[in-house]
Scaffold this active site. Structure first.
Site, short mmCIF file in Angstrom:
data_model
loop_
_atom_site.label_atom_id
_atom_site.label_comp_id
_atom_site.label_asym_id
_atom_site.label_seq_id
_atom_site.Cartn_x
_atom_site.Cartn_y
_atom_site.Cartn_z
N LYS A 13 0.79 -1.18 0.04
CA LYS A 13 0.02 -0.21 0.09
C LYS A 13 0.83 1.30 0.01
O LYS A 13 0.65 2.05 -0.97
CB LYS A 13 -0.84 -0.02 1.15
CG LYS A 13 -2.00 -1.05 1.19
CD LYS A 13 -3.05 -0.84 2.58
CE LYS A 13 -2.30 -0.79 3.92
NZ LYS A 13 -1.67 -1.95 4.24
N ARG A 88 -9.80 0.76 9.21
CA ARG A 88 -9.67 -0.49 9.54
C ARG A 88 -10.69 -1.19 10.32
O ARG A 88 -10.71 -2.59 10.59
CB ARG A 88 -8.62 -0.56 10.90
CG ARG A 88 -7.19 0.02 10.17
CD ARG A 88 -6.05 0.11 11.20
NE ARG A 88 -4.86 0.63 10.49
CZ ARG A 88 -3.72 0.38 10.92
NH1 ARG A 88 -3.39 -0.39 11.52
NH2 ARG A 88 -2.64 0.98 10.31
N ARG A 127 11.51 -7.99 4.84
CA ARG A 127 11.76 -6.61 5.11
C ARG A 127 12.23 -6.34 6.67
O ARG A 127 13.13 -5.69 6.83
CB ARG A 127 10.29 -5.96 5.11
CG ARG A 127 10.55 -4.36 5.21
CD ARG A 127 8.91 -3.65 4.88
NE ARG A 127 7.99 -4.15 5.72
CZ ARG A 127 6.71 -4.03 5.59
NH1 ARG A 127 6.21 -3.40 4.53
NH2 ARG A 127 5.59 -4.22 6.45
N ARG A 133 14.76 -5.85 12.18
CA ARG A 133 13.52 -5.89 13.15
C ARG A 133 13.34 -7.23 13.55
O ARG A 133 12.79 -8.29 12.80
CB ARG A 133 12.40 -5.25 12.61
CG ARG A 133 12.59 -3.74 12.40
CD ARG A 133 11.24 -3.24 11.77
NE ARG A 133 10.04 -3.52 12.24
CZ ARG A 133 8.86 -3.11 12.16
NH1 ARG A 133 8.80 -2.16 10.68
NH2 ARG A 133 8.06 -3.30 12.70
N ARG A 144 -0.78 -10.74 13.18
CA ARG A 144 -1.18 -9.56 12.58
C ARG A 144 -2.17 -9.55 11.38
O ARG A 144 -3.13 -8.93 11.14
CB ARG A 144 -0.01 -8.78 11.79
CG ARG A 144 0.69 -8.20 13.40
CD ARG A 144 1.97 -7.69 12.99
NE ARG A 144 2.01 -6.42 11.81
CZ ARG A 144 3.04 -6.40 10.89
NH1 ARG A 144 4.37 -6.71 11.62
NH2 ARG A 144 3.04 -5.54 10.17
#
Length: 192
Positions: A13, A88, A127, A133, A144
């Site tokens: 997105k 959302r 990513r 991370r 998620r």
């Protein structure tokens, strides 16, 4: 063009919104970026949000809507916008519809980037590794994605019922996906 961009984490997105901003010559409004900017600026809504965030709570829909209303009142949104990261859930979608009707700028189209879950897990894990991370493990990403699916499925149905939803295959090169989005914007038929 007033566009609502939907898609799960890792669907692209943000990347596509930047390209769409250039192509459509309208601002890209990310609620996360907007929230951070308002807090940094010390605005009234930003101060309210920072108090809530300091308690570890989620910023209320009322605060987010206030920030969006302020953002939509700026001259650069006169010809439209790309909204990314909001709504959302169904309540947010309905509140957004009410706000946009109030200011005379109803959404023209909602674009949903569709990407298979396992590919999303791979994308986010890649990513996360590139950015160092440790919190984006495959398990946490799947959690998620489940939360996204549970909360956002009603939003997708909301825009489908309003006959402005366009589903776009989010798999392929950046250029391929971008071309599909542009094609969907010109399409006369919403996805039913």
């Amino acid at each position: 063009m007033r566009l609502v961009l939907l898609g799960p984490p890792g669907s692209g997105k943000g990347t596509q919104a930047v390209r769409l901003k250039e192509h459509l010559q309208v601002p890209h409004i990310s609620t996360g970026d907007l929230l951070r900017a308002e807090v940094a600026a010390g605005s009234k809504l930003g101060l309210e949000a920072s108090v809530v965030m300091a308690r570890g709570e989620l910023v209320s829909d009322a605060i987010l809507l206030g920030m969006l209303e302020d953002r939509f009142s700026r001259p650069d949104t006169a010809n439209g916008f790309i909204l990314d990261g909001y709504p959302r859930n169904r309540a947010q979608a309905q509140a957004l519809d009410t706000l946009l009707a109030k200011i005379g700028q109803p959404a023209d189209v909602a674009v949903l980037l569709e990407v298979p879950s396992e590919l999303l897990v791979e994308r986010i894990a890649g990513r996360a590794k590139a950015e160092g991370r440790a919190d984006d493990t495959p398990e946490s990403v799947r959690t998620r994605l489940k939360v996204y699916s549970d909360q956002t499925a009603p939003v997708i149905d909301h825009y489908r019922q309003h006959d402005i939803l366009r589903a776009v295959d989010g798999v392929g090169s950046l250029n391929e996906v971008f071309a599909r989005i542009i094609e969907s914007l010109g399409a006369g038929q919403a996805v039913g």
